[in-house]
Design an enzyme around this catalytic site. Structure first.
Site: not given
Ligand code: NDP
Length: 280
Positions: A97, A53, A120
């Site tokens: 995460q 990422k 997200d």
């Protein structure tokens, strides 16, 4: 017939080049998009995902700031950091995460991220917008699946889509996106009897279970579009999807490989969500 391969790595690369142009325009207006990544603990797979990422952000000209918290961090440590990032004007997107260590409540972490920075797309407000088809930030992997179908010009409206897996981060949202595009959608789970009888009806088959080799070639309808979301590390150390690729590619019309399919496109979608968040 051998299926057309939907090359997620190549599509993701193109997407990052497009995003870099948008970032350059934003920079000329004094806006520098920024993503904050938060990892709690030392899960090795998470470390690789975060690294990918960060790399994609760099390629697109997006600043990324990584926060590595020890696995022993308390909930209030993490919430305090998220609060600080929510208020930081240089940060437009925040991700925690997953997975987080067991003593932490992942749901509480996701809900603590400001809706406008929830790149997200896990916040209930963004998920609610998805249910209604209203504007909001869409979750990255489900979006990646849709972008790959569109990138390969696969018709969705009026087709039968089967989604294998009903998780909140992949199965359910991808089913909602397919419903929104006019597909007839069947969602399967671990209790579905005779899975193959259902997957064989699918014009579009999205598989997101985390079970290597669950979907064999004989479970695929000839000519179908197969989107394999699964990422599994085999005992040999190799990465494989949930679909038996070598079998399915002889039957499907289109197929995504693993690695090099949905994974890189998911990362590109995260960068895009961050750039969009900075643009508003
Ligand atoms: P979860 O474990 O949260 O969900 C798995 C789903 O698969 C569940 O709904 C489960 O059913 C279903 N399932 C399990 N076994 C079977 C079976 N035998 N038949 C039918 N359904 C079954 O996983 P995620 O959705 O988070 O992730 C799925 C996979 O996608 C993983 O491999 C993950 O690593 C990968 N992934 C890849 C991403 C990418 O960027 N490419 C991003 C996110 C995930 P039930 O609910 O009944 O238990």
């Amino acid at each position: 017939m051998t299926a057309h391969i939907i090359d997620g790595a190549a599509l993701a690369k193109e997407k990052i080049i497009q995003l870099k142009q948008i970032v350059t325009e934003l920079q000329s207006r004094g806006i520098q998009p920024g993503l904050a990544t938060v990892q709690v603990g030392d899960d090795p797979a998470s470390r690789i995902y975060v690294r990918n990422k960060v790399r994609a952000c760099t390629e697109a000209g997006v600043t990324s700031v990584h926060h590595d918290l020890p696995g022993t961090s308390s909930e209030s440590d993490v919430l305090q950091l998220l609060d600080q990032l929510n208020r930081d004007p240089k940060i437009h997107g925040i991700i925690v995460q997953l997975p987080v260590p067991r003593h932490l409540d992942a749901r509480r972490m996701s809900q603590a991220i400001a809706v406008a920075k929830d790149v997200d797309g896990f916040n209930w407000q963004n998920l609610g917008a998805l249910v209604e088809g209203a504007p909001g930030i869409l979750p990255c992997t489900p979006r990646a699946a849709m972008v790959m179908l569109d990138g390969a010009n696969i018709p969705i409206e009026g087709r039968h889509a089967v989604v294998v897996g009903r998780s909140n981060i992949v199965g359910k949202p991808v089913a909602l996106l397919l419903i929104g595009r006019g597909a007839t959608v069947t969602v399967c789970n671990s209790r579905t009897p005779d899975l193959g009888a259902i997957t064989r009806l699918a014009d579009i088959l999205v598989v997101a279970t985390g079970r290597a080799g669950l979907v064999t070639g004989s479970m695929v309808k000839p000519g179908a579009a197969v989107i394999d979301v699964g990422i599994n590390r085999l005992p040999t150390g190799k990465i494989a999807g949930d679909v038996v690729y070598d079998e399915a590619k002889e039957i499907a019309g289109w197929i995504t490989p693993v690695p090099g399919g949905v994974g890189p496109m998911t990362v590109a979608m995260l960068v895009e969500n961050t750039v969009n968040a900075a643009s508003h």
